[in-house]
Design a protein around this motif. Sequence first.
Motif, mmCIF file in Angstrom:
data_model
loop_
_atom_site.group_PDB
_atom_site.id
_atom_site.type_symbol
_atom_site.label_atom_id
_atom_site.label_comp_id
_atom_site.label_asym_id
_atom_site.label_seq_id
_atom_site.Cartn_x
_atom_site.Cartn_y
_atom_site.Cartn_z
ATOM 1 N N PRO A 14 15.432 5.751 7.614
ATOM 2 C CA PRO A 14 14.510 4.621 7.432
ATOM 3 C C PRO A 14 15.118 3.431 6.712
ATOM 4 N N ALA A 15 15.955 3.666 5.708
ATOM 5 C CA ALA A 15 16.547 2.547 4.966
ATOM 6 C C ALA A 15 17.414 1.682 5.857
ATOM 7 N N ALA A 16 17.949 2.255 6.941
ATOM 8 C CA ALA A 16 18.850 1.510 7.818
ATOM 9 C C ALA A 16 18.128 0.446 8.633
ATOM 10 N N PHE A 17 16.816 0.579 8.795
ATOM 11 C CA PHE A 17 16.125 -0.467 9.552
ATOM 12 C C PHE A 17 14.974 -1.099 8.785
ATOM 13 N N ASP A 73 2.660 -3.866 2.702
ATOM 14 C CA ASP A 73 3.438 -2.631 2.728
ATOM 15 C C ASP A 73 4.020 -2.457 4.125
ATOM 16 N N VAL A 74 5.022 -1.599 4.223
ATOM 17 C CA VAL A 74 5.624 -1.254 5.512
ATOM 18 C C VAL A 74 5.690 0.257 5.598
ATOM 19 N N VAL A 75 5.378 0.798 6.777
ATOM 20 C CA VAL A 75 5.614 2.208 7.045
ATOM 21 C C VAL A 75 6.682 2.287 8.121
ATOM 22 N N LEU A 76 7.751 2.991 7.806
ATOM 23 C CA LEU A 76 8.865 3.169 8.724
ATOM 24 C C LEU A 76 8.765 4.563 9.331
#
Length: 122
Positions: free
Chosen positions: A63-66, A100-103
């Motif tokens: 998730p951190a990659a995008f 907020d964002v949900v990946l």
Amino acid sequence: MSSASAVTGRYAENLACLELVRCGYEIVARNVRCGRGELDIIARHDGALVFVEVKSRRGGVHPAAFAESVSPRKQLLVRRAAFRYLCSHCRTADVQCRFDVVLVVFPGGPGTPSATLIRDAF
């Protein structure tokens, strides 16, 4: 959007809602059109109205990659849509809100998708 990507998008939003509820959020609305923009999920959490952007990817991407895929331009569009929503749905100017964002990552092979919540993402 192709029908396959639409199905994947809906599934990702469903997973995002499950993650939000698990974290104590109350879902208010989904896929809200505001002018030319769309808000994926609107929820309440800790006294705030939360505008949630859902991003999904396939494959072994962490998730951190995008996380940066919510570009400054996309952030601006979401903020504008949220402003329109607040103007038409809230009777007071004293509404605490955040973004907020949900990946959601779908594994490349067998496995369970993962959903990662990022509070105050932008």
